[in-house]
Design a protein around this motif. Structure first.
Motif, PDB file in Angstrom:
ATOM      1  N   THR A  22       0.517  -1.249   0.220  1.00 42.67           N
ATOM      2  CA  THR A  22       0.240  -0.170   0.005  1.00 42.67           C
ATOM      3  C   THR A  22       1.121   1.036  -0.124  1.00 42.67           C
ATOM      4  N   ILE A  23       0.263   2.292  -0.612  1.00 43.88           N
ATOM      5  CA  ILE A  23       1.090   3.955  -0.146  1.00 43.88           C
ATOM      6  C   ILE A  23      -0.002   4.369   1.072  1.00 43.88           C
ATOM      7  N   SER A  24       1.150   5.412   1.401  1.00 42.38           N
ATOM      8  CA  SER A  24       0.971   5.953   2.581  1.00 42.38           C
ATOM      9  C   SER A  24       1.805   7.395   2.314  1.00 42.38           C
ATOM     10  N   GLU A  25       0.770   8.503   3.010  1.00 44.56           N
ATOM     11  CA  GLU A  25       1.752   9.427   2.568  1.00 44.56           C
ATOM     12  C   GLU A  25       3.161  10.159   3.105  1.00 44.56           C
ATOM     13  N   SER A  26       3.088   9.086   4.273  1.00 49.45           N
ATOM     14  CA  SER A  26       4.689   8.965   5.066  1.00 49.45           C
ATOM     15  C   SER A  26       5.467   8.654   3.882  1.00 49.45           C
ATOM     16  N   ASP A  27       4.775   7.928   2.885  1.00 49.91           N
ATOM     17  CA  ASP A  27       5.555   6.684   1.591  1.00 49.91           C
ATOM     18  C   ASP A  27       6.284   7.842   0.205  1.00 49.91           C
ATOM     19  N   LEU A  28       5.858   9.078   0.195  1.00 48.22           N
ATOM     20  CA  LEU A  28       5.592   9.872  -0.663  1.00 48.22           C
ATOM     21  C   LEU A  28       7.027   9.736  -1.265  1.00 48.22           C
ATOM     22  N   ASP A  29       7.766  11.078   0.178  1.00 47.49           N
ATOM     23  CA  ASP A  29       8.874  11.098   0.160  1.00 47.49           C
ATOM     24  C   ASP A  29       9.994   9.665  -0.817  1.00 47.49           C
ATOM     25  N   GLU A  30       9.932   8.418  -0.576  1.00 43.33           N
ATOM     26  CA  GLU A  30      10.756   7.941  -0.469  1.00 43.33           C
ATOM     27  C   GLU A  30      10.340   7.225  -1.639  1.00 43.33           C
ATOM     28  N   LEU A  31       9.360   7.708  -2.484  1.00 46.05           N
ATOM     29  CA  LEU A  31       8.834   6.994  -3.741  1.00 46.05           C
ATOM     30  C   LEU A  31       9.366   8.229  -4.533  1.00 46.05           C
ATOM     31  N   LYS A  32       9.045   9.303  -4.034  1.00 42.38           N
ATOM     32  CA  LYS A  32       9.441   9.906  -5.088  1.00 42.38           C
ATOM     33  C   LYS A  32       7.897  11.098  -6.058  1.00 42.38           C
ATOM     34  N   ILE A  33       7.045  10.485  -5.308  1.00 38.32           N
ATOM     35  CA  ILE A  33       5.930  11.132  -5.758  1.00 38.32           C
ATOM     36  C   ILE A  33       5.381  12.266  -5.451  1.00 38.32           C
ATOM     37  N   PRO A  35       3.370  16.207  -4.790  1.00 37.45           N
ATOM     38  CA  PRO A  35       1.536  16.043  -4.519  1.00 37.45           C
ATOM     39  C   PRO A  35       0.909  16.172  -5.468  1.00 37.45           C
ATOM     40  N   SER A  36       0.995  16.770  -6.944  1.00 38.49           N
ATOM     41  CA  SER A  36       0.071  16.417  -7.946  1.00 38.49           C
ATOM     42  C   SER A  36      -0.537  15.150  -7.782  1.00 38.49           C
ATOM     43  N   MET A  37       0.388  13.901  -8.049  1.00 34.21           N
ATOM     44  CA  MET A  37       0.611  12.550  -8.604  1.00 34.21           C
ATOM     45  C   MET A  37       0.087  11.882  -7.665  1.00 34.21           C
ATOM     46  N   TRP A  38      -0.131  12.514  -5.824  1.00 37.48           N
ATOM     47  CA  TRP A  38      -0.858  11.956  -4.848  1.00 37.48           C
ATOM     48  C   TRP A  38      -2.356  12.242  -4.808  1.00 37.48           C
ATOM     49  N   ASP A  39      -2.699  13.001  -4.713  1.00 37.01           N
ATOM     50  CA  ASP A  39      -3.877  13.889  -5.645  1.00 37.01           C
ATOM     51  C   ASP A  39      -4.733  12.847  -6.346  1.00 37.01           C
ATOM     52  N   PHE A  40      -4.007  12.974  -7.574  1.00 36.78           N
ATOM     53  CA  PHE A  40      -4.523  12.242  -8.724  1.00 36.78           C
ATOM     54  C   PHE A  40      -4.557  10.519  -7.919  1.00 36.78           C
ATOM     55  N   LEU A  41      -3.356   9.999  -7.578  1.00 37.25           N
ATOM     56  CA  LEU A  41      -4.117   8.476  -6.521  1.00 37.25           C
ATOM     57  C   LEU A  41      -5.277   8.682  -6.136  1.00 37.25           C
ATOM     58  N   MET A  42      -5.361   9.860  -5.212  1.00 40.17           N
ATOM     59  CA  MET A  42      -6.793   9.631  -4.029  1.00 40.17           C
ATOM     60  C   MET A  42      -7.911   9.891  -5.321  1.00 40.17           C
ATOM     61  N   SER A  52      -3.847   4.417   1.482  1.00 38.68           N
ATOM     62  CA  SER A  52      -3.416   5.025   3.010  1.00 38.68           C
ATOM     63  C   SER A  52      -3.489   6.317   2.794  1.00 38.68           C
ATOM     64  N   ASN A  53      -4.549   7.305   3.141  1.00 38.32           N
ATOM     65  CA  ASN A  53      -4.520   8.621   3.090  1.00 38.32           C
ATOM     66  C   ASN A  53      -3.951   8.484   4.774  1.00 38.32           C
ATOM     67  N   LYS A  54      -3.747   7.922   5.405  1.00 33.88           N
ATOM     68  CA  LYS A  54      -3.267   7.822   6.705  1.00 33.88           C
ATOM     69  C   LYS A  54      -1.789   7.596   6.934  1.00 33.88           C
ATOM     70  N   PRO A  55      -0.462   8.415   7.228  1.00 27.89           N
ATOM     71  CA  PRO A  55       0.986   8.245   7.692  1.00 27.89           C
ATOM     72  C   PRO A  55       1.212   7.312   8.394  1.00 27.89           C
ATOM     73  N   ASP A  56      -0.289   6.231   9.499  1.00 30.42           N
ATOM     74  CA  ASP A  56       0.510   5.420  10.544  1.00 30.42           C
ATOM     75  C   ASP A  56      -0.755   4.432  10.211  1.00 30.42           C
ATOM     76  N   TYR A  57      -1.098   4.076   8.821  1.00 30.75           N
ATOM     77  CA  TYR A  57      -1.689   2.734   8.291  1.00 30.75           C
ATOM     78  C   TYR A  57      -0.625   1.737   9.407  1.00 30.75           C
ATOM     79  N   ASN A  58      -1.396   0.482   9.031  1.00 30.28           N
ATOM     80  CA  ASN A  58      -1.132  -0.355   9.826  1.00 30.28           C
ATOM     81  C   ASN A  58      -1.012  -1.397   8.032  1.00 30.28           C
ATOM     82  N   PRO A  59       0.233  -1.847   7.623  1.00 32.64           N
ATOM     83  CA  PRO A  59       1.044  -2.397   6.544  1.00 32.64           C
ATOM     84  C   PRO A  59       0.447  -4.095   6.461  1.00 32.64           C
TER      85      PRO A  59
END
Length: 72
Positions: A22-33, A35-42, A52-59
């Protein structure tokens, strides 16, 4: 490829336990995603992949699960 760009390497190295399902906001920097791409995904792809839009999701909730477009 978005959520696990190192999938092939992890499988080759018998490191399947570290594959991101899954992808969470906490992964965005590492994945080089961006904010615009995240909005598209969401907005457009949330129903088609584990996002997941929760940075503390349970993987573990997504462990070894496929997204709907992957056959789940």
């Amino acid at each position: 490829m978005l959520r696990e760009p190192n999938w092939v390497q992890k499988v080759e190295n018998n490191d399947e336990d570290s594959i991101r399902y899954t992808i969470s906001e906490s992964d965005l920097d590492e994945l080089k995603i961006t904010p615009s791409m995240w909005d598209f995904l969401m907005i457009r792809l949330k129903a088609a992949m584990h996002v997941s839009n929760k940075p503390d999701y349970n993987p573990k909730l997504f462990a070894n699960k496929l997204a709907p477009h992957e056959g789940a």
